[in-house]
Design a protein around this motif. Sequence first.
Motif, PDB file in Angstrom:
ATOM      1  N   THR A   1     -22.908 -57.074  66.307  1.00 48.97           N
ATOM      2  CA  THR A   1     -24.097 -57.671  66.935  1.00 48.97           C
ATOM      3  C   THR A   1     -23.582 -58.143  68.280  1.00 48.97           C
ATOM      4  OG1 THR A   1     -25.146 -58.305  64.958  1.00 48.97           O
ATOM      5  CG2 THR A   1     -25.775 -59.542  66.879  1.00 48.97           C
ATOM      6  N   LEU A   2     -24.562 -58.115  69.446  1.00 47.71           N
ATOM      7  CA  LEU A   2     -24.364 -58.661  70.772  1.00 47.71           C
ATOM      8  C   LEU A   2     -24.425 -60.115  70.522  1.00 47.71           C
ATOM      9  CD1 LEU A   2     -25.540 -57.137  73.909  1.00 47.71           C
ATOM     10  CD2 LEU A   2     -25.724 -59.613  73.558  1.00 47.71           C
ATOM     11  N   GLY A   3     -23.531 -60.832  70.889  1.00 48.17           N
ATOM     12  CA  GLY A   3     -23.592 -62.337  70.675  1.00 48.17           C
ATOM     13  C   GLY A   3     -24.081 -63.004  71.915  1.00 48.17           C
TER      14      GLY A   3
ATOM     15  N   MET B   1     -21.949 -61.356  84.702  1.00 49.07           N
ATOM     16  CA  MET B   1     -22.561 -61.552  83.316  1.00 49.07           C
ATOM     17  C   MET B   1     -21.740 -60.788  82.170  1.00 49.07           C
ATOM     18  SD  MET B   1     -26.408 -61.880  81.870  1.00 49.07           S
ATOM     19  CE  MET B   1     -27.047 -62.194  83.417  1.00 49.07           C
ATOM     20  N   GLY B   2     -21.628 -61.463  81.071  1.00 52.87           N
ATOM     21  CA  GLY B   2     -20.756 -60.679  79.860  1.00 52.87           C
ATOM     22  C   GLY B   2     -21.515 -61.110  78.606  1.00 52.87           C
ATOM     23  N   PHE B   3     -20.885 -60.592  77.608  1.00 54.85           N
ATOM     24  CA  PHE B   3     -21.496 -61.335  76.223  1.00 54.85           C
ATOM     25  C   PHE B   3     -20.122 -61.367  75.326  1.00 54.85           C
ATOM     26  CE2 PHE B   3     -22.487 -56.674  75.961  1.00 54.85           C
ATOM     27  CZ  PHE B   3     -21.858 -56.495  74.722  1.00 54.85           C
ATOM     28  N   LEU B   4     -20.410 -61.957  74.264  1.00 57.48           N
ATOM     29  CA  LEU B   4     -19.149 -62.268  73.123  1.00 57.48           C
ATOM     30  C   LEU B   4     -19.674 -61.268  72.109  1.00 57.48           C
ATOM     31  CD1 LEU B   4     -18.822 -65.935  73.368  1.00 57.48           C
ATOM     32  CD2 LEU B   4     -17.156 -64.523  74.688  1.00 57.48           C
ATOM     33  N   THR B   5     -18.644 -60.832  71.527  1.00 57.95           N
ATOM     34  CA  THR B   5     -18.759 -60.231  69.873  1.00 57.95           C
ATOM     35  C   THR B   5     -17.643 -60.420  69.222  1.00 57.95           C
ATOM     36  OG1 THR B   5     -19.678 -58.335  68.717  1.00 57.95           O
ATOM     37  CG2 THR B   5     -18.148 -57.794  70.890  1.00 57.95           C
ATOM     38  N   VAL B   6     -17.321 -59.703  68.267  1.00 55.29           N
ATOM     39  CA  VAL B   6     -16.140 -59.692  67.350  1.00 55.29           C
ATOM     40  C   VAL B   6     -15.042 -58.850  67.957  1.00 55.29           C
ATOM     41  CG1 VAL B   6     -17.125 -61.024  65.466  1.00 55.29           C
ATOM     42  CG2 VAL B   6     -17.138 -58.503  65.613  1.00 55.29           C
TER      43      VAL B   6
ATOM     44  N   LYS C   1     -32.776 -65.755  51.458  1.00 52.65           N
ATOM     45  CA  LYS C   1     -32.125 -64.775  52.132  1.00 52.65           C
ATOM     46  C   LYS C   1     -30.842 -65.316  52.695  1.00 52.65           C
ATOM     47  CE  LYS C   1     -33.500 -62.273  56.351  1.00 52.65           C
ATOM     48  NZ  LYS C   1     -34.315 -61.909  57.504  1.00 52.65           N
ATOM     49  N   ILE C   2     -29.987 -64.274  52.578  1.00 50.25           N
ATOM     50  CA  ILE C   2     -28.626 -64.344  52.775  1.00 50.25           C
ATOM     51  C   ILE C   2     -28.349 -64.655  54.248  1.00 50.25           C
ATOM     52  CG2 ILE C   2     -26.260 -63.288  52.524  1.00 50.25           C
ATOM     53  CD1 ILE C   2     -27.082 -62.131  49.997  1.00 50.25           C
ATOM     54  N   PHE C   3     -27.480 -65.763  54.693  1.00 53.49           N
ATOM     55  CA  PHE C   3     -27.384 -65.912  56.016  1.00 53.49           C
ATOM     56  C   PHE C   3     -26.835 -64.781  56.783  1.00 53.49           C
ATOM     57  CE2 PHE C   3     -25.194 -68.048  59.551  1.00 53.49           C
ATOM     58  CZ  PHE C   3     -26.151 -68.749  59.964  1.00 53.49           C
ATOM     59  N   CYS C   4     -25.896 -64.120  56.512  1.00 53.75           N
ATOM     60  CA  CYS C   4     -25.430 -62.953  57.299  1.00 53.75           C
ATOM     61  C   CYS C   4     -24.839 -61.886  56.347  1.00 53.75           C
ATOM     62  CB  CYS C   4     -24.391 -63.316  58.410  1.00 53.75           C
ATOM     63  SG  CYS C   4     -22.702 -64.210  57.418  1.00 53.75           S
ATOM     64  N   GLN C   5     -25.114 -60.615  56.693  1.00 55.25           N
ATOM     65  CA  GLN C   5     -24.566 -59.602  55.981  1.00 55.25           C
ATOM     66  C   GLN C   5     -23.975 -58.622  56.960  1.00 55.25           C
ATOM     67  OE1 GLN C   5     -26.949 -58.247  52.606  1.00 55.25           O
ATOM     68  NE2 GLN C   5     -28.631 -59.559  53.141  1.00 55.25           N
ATOM     69  N   LYS C   6     -23.520 -57.295  56.408  1.00 53.52           N
ATOM     70  CA  LYS C   6     -22.828 -56.275  57.345  1.00 53.52           C
ATOM     71  C   LYS C   6     -23.867 -55.764  58.312  1.00 53.52           C
ATOM     72  CE  LYS C   6     -19.771 -54.604  53.653  1.00 53.52           C
ATOM     73  NZ  LYS C   6     -18.832 -55.081  54.410  1.00 53.52           N
ATOM     74  N   GLY C   7     -23.053 -55.735  59.632  1.00 54.22           N
ATOM     75  CA  GLY C   7     -23.962 -55.556  60.851  1.00 54.22           C
ATOM     76  C   GLY C   7     -24.158 -56.851  61.509  1.00 54.22           C
ATOM     77  N   ASP C   8     -24.038 -58.073  60.992  1.00 55.84           N
ATOM     78  CA  ASP C   8     -24.156 -59.219  61.710  1.00 55.84           C
ATOM     79  C   ASP C   8     -23.038 -59.820  62.332  1.00 55.84           C
ATOM     80  OD1 ASP C   8     -26.979 -59.352  61.136  1.00 55.84           O
ATOM     81  OD2 ASP C   8     -26.587 -60.396  59.105  1.00 55.84           O
ATOM     82  N   SER C   9     -21.781 -59.146  62.138  1.00 54.59           N
ATOM     83  CA  SER C   9     -20.545 -59.614  62.967  1.00 54.59           C
ATOM     84  C   SER C   9     -20.891 -60.041  64.533  1.00 54.59           C
ATOM     85  CB  SER C   9     -19.527 -58.946  62.763  1.00 54.59           C
ATOM     86  OG  SER C   9     -18.926 -59.107  61.406  1.00 54.59           O
ATOM     87  N   GLY C  10     -20.455 -60.932  65.071  1.00 55.08           N
ATOM     88  CA  GLY C  10     -20.993 -61.353  66.524  1.00 55.08           C
ATOM     89  C   GLY C  10     -22.250 -62.160  66.907  1.00 55.08           C
ATOM     90  N   SER C  11     -22.926 -62.229  65.604  1.00 53.05           N
ATOM     91  CA  SER C  11     -24.241 -62.998  65.943  1.00 53.05           C
ATOM     92  C   SER C  11     -23.949 -64.368  66.375  1.00 53.05           C
ATOM     93  CB  SER C  11     -25.146 -62.879  64.633  1.00 53.05           C
ATOM     94  OG  SER C  11     -25.234 -61.781  64.105  1.00 53.05           O
ATOM     95  N   ALA C  12     -24.928 -64.718  67.427  1.00 53.86           N
ATOM     96  CA  ALA C  12     -24.702 -66.142  67.808  1.00 53.86           C
ATOM     97  C   ALA C  12     -25.281 -67.148  67.007  1.00 53.86           C
ATOM     98  CB  ALA C  12     -25.644 -66.526  69.214  1.00 53.86           C
ATOM     99  N   VAL C  13     -24.793 -68.296  66.744  1.00 55.02           N
ATOM    100  CA  VAL C  13     -25.350 -69.184  65.863  1.00 55.02           C
ATOM    101  C   VAL C  13     -25.394 -70.424  66.388  1.00 55.02           C
ATOM    102  CG1 VAL C  13     -24.699 -70.686  63.695  1.00 55.02           C
ATOM    103  CG2 VAL C  13     -23.607 -68.166  63.881  1.00 55.02           C
ATOM    104  N   PHE C  14     -26.774 -71.142  66.027  1.00 50.60           N
ATOM    105  CA  PHE C  14     -27.228 -72.404  66.865  1.00 50.60           C
ATOM    106  C   PHE C  14     -27.776 -73.533  65.754  1.00 50.60           C
ATOM    107  CE2 PHE C  14     -28.257 -68.355  68.837  1.00 50.60           C
ATOM    108  CZ  PHE C  14     -27.816 -68.483  70.426  1.00 50.60           C
TER     109      PHE C  14
END
Length: 514
Positions: free
Chosen positions: A261-263, A274-279, A443-456
Amino acid sequence: MIIGRHKFSMSITEKDIACLKELNSDSEFRKMGSMILAKHAEHVCFDKDDFRIEEGKSRSFASYIVLDMICRKCVMENVDIEEAYPALEESKGELLIICVSKQRTCLSEYKRFSTREISFDGTSTESLEAENVLDKDDENVKDLIRRYGIEVNETLSHHVLRLMERHSNLEAARVSFVRSTKTGYDYSEPCIVLYCLGKTLVPYGEDLFPVSLQHPKTYRTFKTDVREGYFTTCLNEATLRHQELAMGCSIGEKGVNACGTLGPLVEFVKNGDMGFLTVRHLFEPITKPDNHIQGTEVVQPSDGDVISPSSSSDDRICGIVVTSNVGGETDAALIRIYPDRIPQRGKFISVDEDDLNFAGFRSNHQLTFDDGATTDARTLTTEDMATRRIIKIGSATGLTKGTLSTTDGAVRERAKEMMYDYNGRRYPIIINNLLCVDSYYTKIFCQKGDSGSAVFLVEDDANNSLKCIGMVIGNIENDCAGVITPIQNILSVLQNKCGEKLRLKEFKFEKMQG
C-alpha cells in the motif's frame, strides 16, 4: 577432525579463528561453529547416534552443531518443510525435530529422530478468542488500562529484545488486558503476551519462557501469557490506477506481483520534491542490502493487480526507491514520486460508507490529510478515549478502525526466501519499538495487501482531523492485531540514511477571496 562417528579434514582461516576468539556467549560460538562446519561437512550424514556421542562429552558444542546440520539437511531434502529445529517436549522431555510447513508432509522420522509437524497456517485460535471476550467499553477494563497501561508497556520495552535473543521460538510480544488461563480468562490485571508456534515445545538448549516480567523501576511484576501465533507481513495483490497518487492505493515493484500500500506522503525539505513511504519488505528479498534496491522502479497499481495482462508496466511507473531500512525499529522504504504522478492534495482511495460511519465519520465525509500533522502514539491515553480512535486506509481492506494496546512491542520478521547457512531456520530480522492495534470484531484492522498503510489518530474535534502515528508492517496471525512502525522512527532512520531532511507533506492552499 572427529564429530560423532565421522572423521574428516577441514581448514580454518585466521579470520575464522579471530571471530571465534571474540565471541562472548555459548550461542554465538554455536552459530559460528555451525557456519564454519557447514562448509566442510555438507556431505556428512549425521544422525541421532552422532548426537548422542557428542552429547556425552563434557563441554562439547559439537552436539548442537550436529543438530543444526541435521535440521538444515531436513529442510533442504523436503520441499514442503520451511523450517526445522530441535526441541524438547515440555511434558515428556523427548528430543524432537520440529518441522514447520504449510501443508502436511507425513514425515514421522528423520535421521532416527521423531519429528513433530506444526504449521504456519494451523496455529490455534486461543488468542483471538481471548481478545474477543474483552469488552473495552467496560468501566473496569477502562480503569485497568488507565492504571497500568503505561507501566506494562514500559515493562515490555525493557525486556523484549533480551527475550527475542534468548528464545528463538518467540514470534512476537505485545501487551494485553486479558490473560488466558486453564480455567478461563483473567481480567484482574494486564499481561504480556508471548507468541510462539508450539506452546509445549522448547528449542534445544533454551529455557522456558518466564512466567512474569518485572518493571525496571517500580518493580511491579506482570504475568506472561504464552499463546500460539506468529507475525506475518501484509503483502497481497489488489486495484485501480490513480494518475494522481492517493494514499491507500496498490503499489508494487515493477515486474513483481506482490502488492503493498502507498503510505504517508512526504516532502524532501531541501528541494521540495515529493515522495511517499511504504514497507521495505515489498522489495524482496529482505536480506538484500538496502543500497542494492536503490533506484528500483515502483508501479501503481502493482503488476499483480492489473486486470489486463497486456497493460504495460512502463505506463504505471510512479517513482523510484531512494533508500530503505529493515531491522532495528523500522521496516520502511522511501520512494521519490515521478512528476507526472504527483498528487495536488493529500487524498485517499475511495472508502465504503459503512466503514466511514463505523469509524465515526459522516457517510459523505471526504477523507483528506493535507497538513502533514503527526503525534507520538506513546503519549496517547485512555482519558479522552484517544487509544480507541485509530484508523488506517489500505489497498486490501480500505478504511478500518482499531484500538491501540501496545506501544513497545516486537516481532520476528522472516525472510521469504530460504537461507540455511548453518541450520534449518529461515533468516530472521527482529523489529522492536512497535505499536499494536487491536481489531474490532466487525472488521480486521489489516490484512494481506495493507503493508505500508498510513495509520492515524482521529482527533476529537469538529473536523475529525487526522494525525499520523505510523505505518502498517503486518499483523499477528490468529490474533488480528495490526503491527505498526511509529512515524517518528521511520522519518528519523530514513532521513539519516538518505542524507536529506524529510517531513510529512503539507499541502498549502490559497484562501478564497470574498
